[in-house]
Enzyme design. Structure first.
Site, PDB file in Angstrom:
ATOM      1  N   ASP A 127       0.884  -1.166   0.000  1.00 30.60           N
ATOM      2  CA  ASP A 127       0.000   0.000   0.000  1.00 30.60           C
ATOM      3  C   ASP A 127       0.921   1.215   0.000  1.00 30.60           C
ATOM      4  O   ASP A 127       1.660   1.442   0.965  1.00 30.60           O
ATOM      5  CB  ASP A 127      -0.859  -0.048   1.272  1.00 30.60           C
ATOM      6  CG  ASP A 127      -1.693   1.192   1.454  1.00 30.60           C
ATOM      7  OD1 ASP A 127      -1.521   2.179   0.698  1.00 30.60           O
ATOM      8  OD2 ASP A 127      -2.523   1.199   2.391  1.00 30.60           O
ATOM      9  N   ILE A 128       0.873   1.984  -1.071  1.00 32.87           N
ATOM     10  CA  ILE A 128       1.837   3.084  -1.245  1.00 32.87           C
ATOM     11  C   ILE A 128       1.721   4.134  -0.132  1.00 32.87           C
ATOM     12  O   ILE A 128       2.698   4.827   0.161  1.00 32.87           O
ATOM     13  CB  ILE A 128       1.677   3.720  -2.658  1.00 32.87           C
ATOM     14  CG1 ILE A 128       2.946   4.460  -3.076  1.00 32.87           C
ATOM     15  CG2 ILE A 128       0.467   4.634  -2.729  1.00 32.87           C
ATOM     16  CD1 ILE A 128       2.992   4.822  -4.557  1.00 32.87           C
TER      17      ILE A 128
ATOM     18  N   ASP B 170      -5.702   7.665  -5.246  1.00 30.59           N
ATOM     19  CA  ASP B 170      -5.935   9.088  -4.943  1.00 30.59           C
ATOM     20  C   ASP B 170      -6.760   9.232  -3.654  1.00 30.59           C
ATOM     21  O   ASP B 170      -6.393   9.988  -2.740  1.00 30.59           O
ATOM     22  CB  ASP B 170      -6.679   9.697  -6.149  1.00 30.59           C
ATOM     23  CG  ASP B 170      -6.703  11.213  -6.155  1.00 30.59           C
ATOM     24  OD1 ASP B 170      -6.021  11.818  -5.317  1.00 30.59           O
ATOM     25  OD2 ASP B 170      -7.409  11.781  -7.015  1.00 30.59           O
TER      26      ASP B 170
ATOM     27  N   GLY C  85      -5.938   1.561 -13.104  1.00 33.69           N
ATOM     28  CA  GLY C  85      -7.157   1.242 -12.377  1.00 33.69           C
ATOM     29  C   GLY C  85      -8.348   1.766 -13.161  1.00 33.69           C
ATOM     30  O   GLY C  85      -8.646   1.296 -14.265  1.00 33.69           O
TER      31      GLY C  85
HETATM   32  N1  AR6 Z   1      -1.292   1.572  -3.019  1.00 37.37           N
HETATM   33  C1  AR6 Z   1      -0.788   1.173  -4.209  1.00 37.37           C
HETATM   34  N2  AR6 Z   1      -1.539   1.006  -5.322  1.00 37.37           N
HETATM   35  C2  AR6 Z   1      -2.863   1.249  -5.226  1.00 37.37           C
HETATM   36  C3  AR6 Z   1      -3.470   1.685  -4.012  1.00 37.37           C
HETATM   37  C4  AR6 Z   1      -2.619   1.837  -2.878  1.00 37.37           C
HETATM   38  N3  AR6 Z   1      -3.102   2.247  -1.689  1.00 37.37           N
HETATM   39  N4  AR6 Z   1      -4.810   1.843  -4.237  1.00 37.37           N
HETATM   40  C5  AR6 Z   1      -5.024   1.526  -5.534  1.00 37.37           C
HETATM   41  N5  AR6 Z   1      -3.864   1.161  -6.118  1.00 37.37           N
HETATM   42  P1  AR6 Z   1      -6.369   4.134  -9.795  1.00 37.37           P
HETATM   43  P2  AR6 Z   1      -5.952   5.575 -12.332  1.00 37.37           P
HETATM   44  C6  AR6 Z   1      -3.606   0.740  -7.508  1.00 37.37           C
HETATM   45  O1  AR6 Z   1      -7.754   3.780 -10.209  1.00 37.37           O
HETATM   46  O2  AR6 Z   1      -6.259   4.366 -13.126  1.00 37.37           O
HETATM   47  C7  AR6 Z   1      -9.071   8.205  -9.125  1.00 37.37           C
HETATM   48  O3  AR6 Z   1     -10.425   8.327  -8.835  1.00 37.37           O
HETATM   49  C8  AR6 Z   1      -4.782   0.202  -8.298  1.00 37.37           C
HETATM   50  O4  AR6 Z   1      -4.982  -1.172  -7.973  1.00 37.37           O
HETATM   51  O5  AR6 Z   1      -6.136   4.596  -8.405  1.00 37.37           O
HETATM   52  O6  AR6 Z   1      -4.780   6.415 -12.731  1.00 37.37           O
HETATM   53  C9  AR6 Z   1      -8.446   9.539  -9.542  1.00 37.37           C
HETATM   54  O7  AR6 Z   1      -9.018  10.629  -8.862  1.00 37.37           O
HETATM   55  C10 AR6 Z   1      -4.291   0.400  -9.720  1.00 37.37           C
HETATM   56  O8  AR6 Z   1      -3.444  -0.691 -10.119  1.00 37.37           O
HETATM   57  O9  AR6 Z   1      -5.748   5.293 -10.766  1.00 37.37           O
HETATM   58  C11 AR6 Z   1      -8.722   9.586 -11.001  1.00 37.37           C
HETATM   59  O10 AR6 Z   1     -10.011  10.070 -11.274  1.00 37.37           O
HETATM   60  C12 AR6 Z   1      -3.422   1.650  -9.645  1.00 37.37           C
HETATM   61  O11 AR6 Z   1      -3.205   1.881  -8.242  1.00 37.37           O
HETATM   62  C13 AR6 Z   1      -8.638   8.141 -11.424  1.00 37.37           C
HETATM   63  O12 AR6 Z   1      -8.925   7.378 -10.260  1.00 37.37           O
HETATM   64  C14 AR6 Z   1      -4.053   2.905 -10.243  1.00 37.37           C
HETATM   65  O13 AR6 Z   1      -5.469   2.845 -10.088  1.00 37.37           O
HETATM   66  C15 AR6 Z   1      -7.245   7.770 -11.873  1.00 37.37           C
HETATM   67  O14 AR6 Z   1      -7.258   6.470 -12.376  1.00 37.37           O
END
Ligand code: AR6
Length: 177
Positions: free
Chosen positions: A15-16, A39, A123
């Site tokens: 978890d980052i 985020d 994601g």
């Molecule tokens: N630690 C590490 N990785 C994580 C964590 C965490 N705590 N939580 C999720 N991930 P996403 P995007 C992973 O959807 O695709 C937001 O609503 C997750 O499993 O967070 O760039 C923003 O406000 C995935 O592999 O980001 C934008 O509207 C990766 O992080 C939108 O989502 C990225 O998933 C951005 O979408």
């Protein structure tokens, strides 16, 4: 590949928001006002002062990056970058590459030595993990070659499946690249 560069890259399942690094990167949206996924997790952990600082910034275009303090996180800084919503055949690869380059550039400018990236755009934004992983690793290696001040880049994956994709690509890249 040069073993000195290999040693400056780490890949881990985590978890980052828990990492004690100089900066963690947030996969934000253009408003910079929070959202779901990583985020949302970052805003929840950092606390409401983060949102106040983000409001003052006034948004961020796709592919660019902005820096804030880390507030209640162990990380000193948060670098917010906006990944592309994946579109096959469009300019998503260039935009994703810009995210990594601009985040790393901000890190150098702010004397950041250790930085952790999530899988930006993989994601909600729907980027295929294999393609995104190749861009992340390739762009970072090229940047590290030219910027010795960055000591450690950590790629942080939430799932075992994504971890394996990164590990496999990095291993083959290290041997053949
Ligand atoms: N630690 C590490 N990785 C994580 C964590 C965490 N705590 N939580 C999720 N991930 P996403 P995007 C992973 O959807 O695709 C937001 O609503 C997750 O499993 O967070 O760039 C923003 O406000 C995935 O592999 O980001 C934008 O509207 C990766 O992080 C939108 O989502 C990225 O998933 C951005 O979408």
């Amino acid at each position: 590949m040069n073993s000195e560069i290999v040693n400056r890259i780490k890949i881990q399942q985590d978890d980052i928001t828990t990492l004690a690094v100089d900066a963690i990167v947030n996969a934000a949206n253009t408003s910079l006002l929070g959202g779901g996924g990583v985020d949302g997790a970052i805003h929840r952990k950092a606390g409401p002062e983060l949102l106040s600082e983000c409001r003052k910034i006034g948004g961020c275009p796709t592919g660019e990056a902005r820096i804030t303090k880390g507030y209640k996180l162990k990380a000193k800084y948060i670098i917010h970058t906006v990944g592309p919503v994946y579109r096959k055949g469009g300019n998503s690869p260039e935009l994703l590459q810009n995210c990594y380059e601009n985040s790393l550039r901000l890190a150098v400018e702010n004397n950041i030595k250790t930085i952790a990236f999530p899988a930006i755009s993989c994601g909600v934004y729907g980027y295929p993990i294999q393609e995104a992983c190749e861009i992340a690793i390739h762009t970072t290696i090229r940047f590290l070659t030219d910027h010795p001040s960055i000591q450690q880049v950590i790629f942080v994956l939430f799932s075992r499946e994504y971890l394996d994709v990164y590990m496999d690509y990095f291993t083959s890249y290290s041997k053949n690249g």
